[in-house]
Design an enzyme around this catalytic site. Structure first.
Site, mmCIF file in Angstrom:
data_model
loop_
_atom_site.group_PDB
_atom_site.id
_atom_site.type_symbol
_atom_site.label_atom_id
_atom_site.label_comp_id
_atom_site.label_asym_id
_atom_site.label_seq_id
_atom_site.Cartn_x
_atom_site.Cartn_y
_atom_site.Cartn_z
ATOM 1 N N GLU A 60 16.480 50.599 48.230
ATOM 2 C CA GLU A 60 17.877 50.713 48.610
ATOM 3 C C GLU A 60 18.533 51.939 47.992
ATOM 4 O O GLU A 60 18.134 52.417 46.937
ATOM 5 C CB GLU A 60 18.622 49.447 48.190
ATOM 6 C CG GLU A 60 18.041 48.245 48.916
ATOM 7 C CD GLU A 60 18.861 46.995 48.742
ATOM 8 O OE1 GLU A 60 18.617 46.054 49.492
ATOM 9 O OE2 GLU A 60 19.736 46.957 47.874
ATOM 10 N N CYS A 113 23.401 56.808 44.696
ATOM 11 C CA CYS A 113 22.378 56.312 43.773
ATOM 12 C C CYS A 113 21.094 56.068 44.564
ATOM 13 O O CYS A 113 21.095 55.300 45.517
ATOM 14 C CB CYS A 113 22.883 55.016 43.151
ATOM 15 S SG CYS A 113 21.655 54.218 42.130
ATOM 16 N N CYS A 169 8.772 49.077 39.705
ATOM 17 C CA CYS A 169 8.749 49.885 38.487
ATOM 18 C C CYS A 169 7.689 49.305 37.556
ATOM 19 O O CYS A 169 7.492 48.100 37.522
ATOM 20 C CB CYS A 169 10.121 49.861 37.811
ATOM 21 S SG CYS A 169 10.258 50.975 36.393
ATOM 22 N N CYS A 176 11.354 46.499 31.897
ATOM 23 C CA CYS A 176 12.475 46.237 30.993
ATOM 24 C C CYS A 176 12.956 44.796 31.226
ATOM 25 O O CYS A 176 13.057 44.345 32.368
ATOM 26 C CB CYS A 176 13.601 47.240 31.238
ATOM 27 S SG CYS A 176 13.069 48.942 30.955
ATOM 28 N N CYS A 210 15.955 43.864 33.705
ATOM 29 C CA CYS A 210 16.031 44.575 34.983
ATOM 30 C C CYS A 210 15.164 43.874 36.020
ATOM 31 O O CYS A 210 13.973 43.667 35.809
ATOM 32 C CB CYS A 210 15.560 46.014 34.798
ATOM 33 S SG CYS A 210 15.498 46.942 36.345
ATOM 34 N N GLY A 239 13.003 52.133 40.082
ATOM 35 C CA GLY A 239 11.914 52.990 39.621
ATOM 36 C C GLY A 239 12.250 53.859 38.430
ATOM 37 O O GLY A 239 13.421 54.026 38.062
ATOM 38 N N SER A 243 17.984 59.604 35.516
ATOM 39 C CA SER A 243 18.078 58.586 34.472
ATOM 40 C C SER A 243 16.682 58.099 34.099
ATOM 41 O O SER A 243 15.882 57.761 34.964
ATOM 42 C CB SER A 243 18.918 57.416 34.996
ATOM 43 O OG SER A 243 18.952 56.369 34.048
ATOM 44 N N SER A 293 18.433 55.468 29.285
ATOM 45 C CA SER A 293 18.719 54.042 29.216
ATOM 46 C C SER A 293 18.373 53.565 27.822
ATOM 47 O O SER A 293 17.214 53.322 27.514
ATOM 48 C CB SER A 293 17.873 53.308 30.264
ATOM 49 O OG SER A 293 18.364 53.585 31.550
ATOM 50 N N HIS A 302 20.239 50.952 25.557
ATOM 51 C CA HIS A 302 20.368 49.484 25.545
ATOM 52 C C HIS A 302 20.218 48.801 24.190
ATOM 53 O O HIS A 302 20.414 47.581 24.102
ATOM 54 C CB HIS A 302 19.407 48.816 26.530
ATOM 55 C CG HIS A 302 19.415 49.426 27.893
ATOM 56 N ND1 HIS A 302 20.569 49.571 28.630
ATOM 57 C CD2 HIS A 302 18.418 49.976 28.643
ATOM 58 C CE1 HIS A 302 20.280 50.157 29.782
ATOM 59 N NE2 HIS A 302 18.987 50.407 29.802
ATOM 60 N N ASN A 310 24.378 42.363 34.868
ATOM 61 C CA ASN A 310 24.504 41.622 36.122
ATOM 62 C C ASN A 310 23.339 40.656 36.242
ATOM 63 O O ASN A 310 22.189 41.071 36.256
ATOM 64 C CB ASN A 310 24.499 42.580 37.316
ATOM 65 C CG ASN A 310 25.851 43.207 37.503
ATOM 66 O OD1 ASN A 310 26.871 42.528 37.540
ATOM 67 N ND2 ASN A 310 25.866 44.527 37.575
ATOM 68 N N CYS A 336 25.476 46.164 40.775
ATOM 69 C CA CYS A 336 24.251 46.229 39.978
ATOM 70 C C CYS A 336 23.586 44.859 39.968
ATOM 71 O O CYS A 336 24.222 43.858 39.707
ATOM 72 C CB CYS A 336 24.552 46.554 38.523
ATOM 73 S SG CYS A 336 25.581 47.959 38.257
HETATM 74 N N1 SAH Z 1 14.134 53.782 35.118
HETATM 75 C C1 SAH Z 1 15.324 54.538 35.009
HETATM 76 C C2 SAH Z 1 16.179 54.460 36.230
HETATM 77 C C3 SAH Z 1 16.535 53.048 36.644
HETATM 78 S S1 SAH Z 1 18.224 52.760 36.496
HETATM 79 C C4 SAH Z 1 16.080 54.124 33.767
HETATM 80 O O1 SAH Z 1 15.688 53.171 33.120
HETATM 81 O O2 SAH Z 1 17.058 54.766 33.423
HETATM 82 C C5 SAH Z 1 18.259 51.736 35.185
HETATM 83 C C6 SAH Z 1 19.663 51.332 34.858
HETATM 84 O O3 SAH Z 1 20.008 50.165 35.566
HETATM 85 C C7 SAH Z 1 19.718 50.981 33.407
HETATM 86 O O4 SAH Z 1 20.202 52.006 32.633
HETATM 87 C C8 SAH Z 1 20.659 49.852 33.371
HETATM 88 O O5 SAH Z 1 21.884 50.351 32.989
HETATM 89 C C9 SAH Z 1 20.804 49.355 34.749
HETATM 90 N N2 SAH Z 1 20.420 47.955 34.896
HETATM 91 C C10 SAH Z 1 19.191 47.443 35.087
HETATM 92 N N3 SAH Z 1 19.237 46.111 35.204
HETATM 93 C C11 SAH Z 1 20.537 45.770 35.086
HETATM 94 C C12 SAH Z 1 21.228 44.530 35.136
HETATM 95 N N4 SAH Z 1 20.593 43.385 35.341
HETATM 96 N N5 SAH Z 1 22.560 44.557 34.972
HETATM 97 C C13 SAH Z 1 23.213 45.721 34.796
HETATM 98 N N6 SAH Z 1 22.613 46.909 34.758
HETATM 99 C C14 SAH Z 1 21.291 46.941 34.892
#
Ligand code: SAH
Length: 377
Positions: free
Chosen positions: A96, A109, A116, A120, A123, A170, A202, A224, A226, A302, A345
């Site tokens: 998407e 985006c 991926c 994480c 995610c 990804g 990112s 990222s 966290h 989220n 998100c």
């Molecule tokens: N792999 C890359 C690009 C993916 S975007 C990276 O890790 O940066 C990843 C972003 O999505 C993370 O920085 C995080 O902010 C967001 N993300 C992932 N899962 C999420 C969730 N459940 N709720 C809110 N943000 C989330």
């Protein structure tokens, strides 16, 4: 399949690769600039449209090559202007892309992989496992799809997509070559002409690839993070076990030093209740971020199916933010957009046919939907 599968798809060719292609078929290099403009500034999908190119060359090009965009399965336009596309890819999976208009900007985006491999813990993309890298055509195709959704291309400078962030599905640095080709198209004046400040990659912190990135491009960087400590980050972002925070911070500083202009890194921090949102963790984060020229983007978690994590209360989010702000760190809280098209998100629904079968360890495959994707600010 159709004959198109044998032809070379020029859509994802970087300016340099397109030039090499023209030389390889015995044509003058400058022809590639003309074709580049047709593809990316005029949105051409066939060589017939390229009226400043001789019929003979158009014929020759169409025999060996094509301009093929990934297919849009669904397009949704939200009341707040957010647009979302489900894009069908060869092999049956879907990714998407989301466009978020805000304050005169329109940030797109996009995804770089189907699924991926980094896993994480917060995610949902990671929980679905990994299928494959997107081709450069599939990455840049998302930009073309978004622009075309507004009608015919405007070759005099298109402002319908002003910013692009690689924050969808990804890990872009695990699909290095294709992502770099696509980024070069985004930033090339004969293609999309976006400034390096308006294209952001990112990463979860693939340290060696950050160094490699600085050798080939000067795109803007987001990381990222966290978590403020390795102990916690090891649990949330497993690649931290290989490249711990100190190494990531050093790599970011090297990247920033390689840029000719002055910029900051965007640090993303998904706030999860009771996990990384305590005031003491905010204070640890302050200390850490003092070592990096950066701005902080807090993203309230989220929820998605089969995750035990929760979003912090609004009070907790504000309290965390205030600690950062008082310490002089520019901090924003990312707000959910496009609720009526499920573009928030963690609500986006892509489809990953997992090749690692890792997702079975976490969730039954029948529930493996709800790919998280990131509409940024
Ligand atoms: N792999 C890359 C690009 C993916 S975007 C990276 O890790 O940066 C990843 C972003 O999505 C993370 O920085 C995080 O902010 C967001 N993300 C992932 N899962 C999420 C969730 N459940 N709720 C809110 N943000 C989330």
């Amino acid at each position: 399949m159709t004959e198109s599968t044998q032809k070379i798809n020029l859509l994802g060719f970087s300016p340099k690769k397109l030039e090499e292609f023209f030389v390889s078929i015995g044509e003058k290099p400058f022809r590639s600039t003309q074709v580049l403009k047709w593809i990316h500034q005029f949105g051409a999908s066939s060589f017939d449209e390229m009226t400043n190119i001789s019929k003979a060359l158009r014929q020759k090009l169409s025999e060996v090559s094509e301009i093929r965009e990934p297919e849009v399965l669904v397009q949704n336009i939200s009341k707040d202007g957010t647009r979302k596309w489900v894009i069908q890819l060869d092999g049956g999976s879907a990714v998407e892309a989301v466009l978020i208009p805000e304050n005169g900007r329109a940030t797109l985006c996009i995804s770089s992989q189907i699924g991926c491999s980094l896993d994480c813990s917060f995610c949902s993309t990671g929980k679905q496992g990994f299928n494959r890298n997107l081709s450069a055509a599939e990455v840049i195709g998302q930009v073309r799809v978004a622009i075309r959704s507004f009608g015919p291309f405007d070759p005099n400078g298109d402002r319908r997509v002003t910013n692009v962030v690689l924050m969808g599905m990804g890990e872009p640095l695990m699909n290095f070559d294709n992502v770099v080709d696509a980024i070069q198209l985004m930033m090339d004046d004969n293609a999309y002409g976006l400034s390096k400040r308006r294209v952001t990659l990112s990463t979860a912190g693939v340290v060696p690839q950050i160094d490699k990135l600085s050798e080939v491009t000067d795109v803007s960087l987001a990381i990222s993070l966290h978590a403020p400590t390795d102990e916690l980050r090891d649990q949330l972002v497993p690649i931290n076990k290989r490249y711990p925070i100190a190494e990531l911070v050093d790599a970011c500083n090297r990247y920033m030093a390689s840029l000719k202009d002055k910029r900051v890194i965007t640090v993303e921090y998904t706030l999860i209740a009771g996990v990384n949102d305590h005031p003491s963790q905010a204070k640890q984060l302050v200390k850490l971020l003092k070592r990096l020229p950066c701005k902080l983007n807090l993203i309230p978690f989220n929820p998605f199916p089969n995750s035990d994590y929760r979003r912090p209360s609004e009070d907790a989010i504000q309290a965390f933010k205030m600690i950062m702000v008082k310490a002089g760190i520019v901090t924003t809280v990312r707000r959910t957009r496009g609720d009526d098209v499920d573009a928030a998100c963690g609500q986006l629904v892509g489809q990953v046919m997992d090749r690692t079968r890792r997702s079975e360890k976490y969730i039954p495959l029948k529930d493996a939907s709800g790919v998280q994707q990131e509409p940024p600010r």
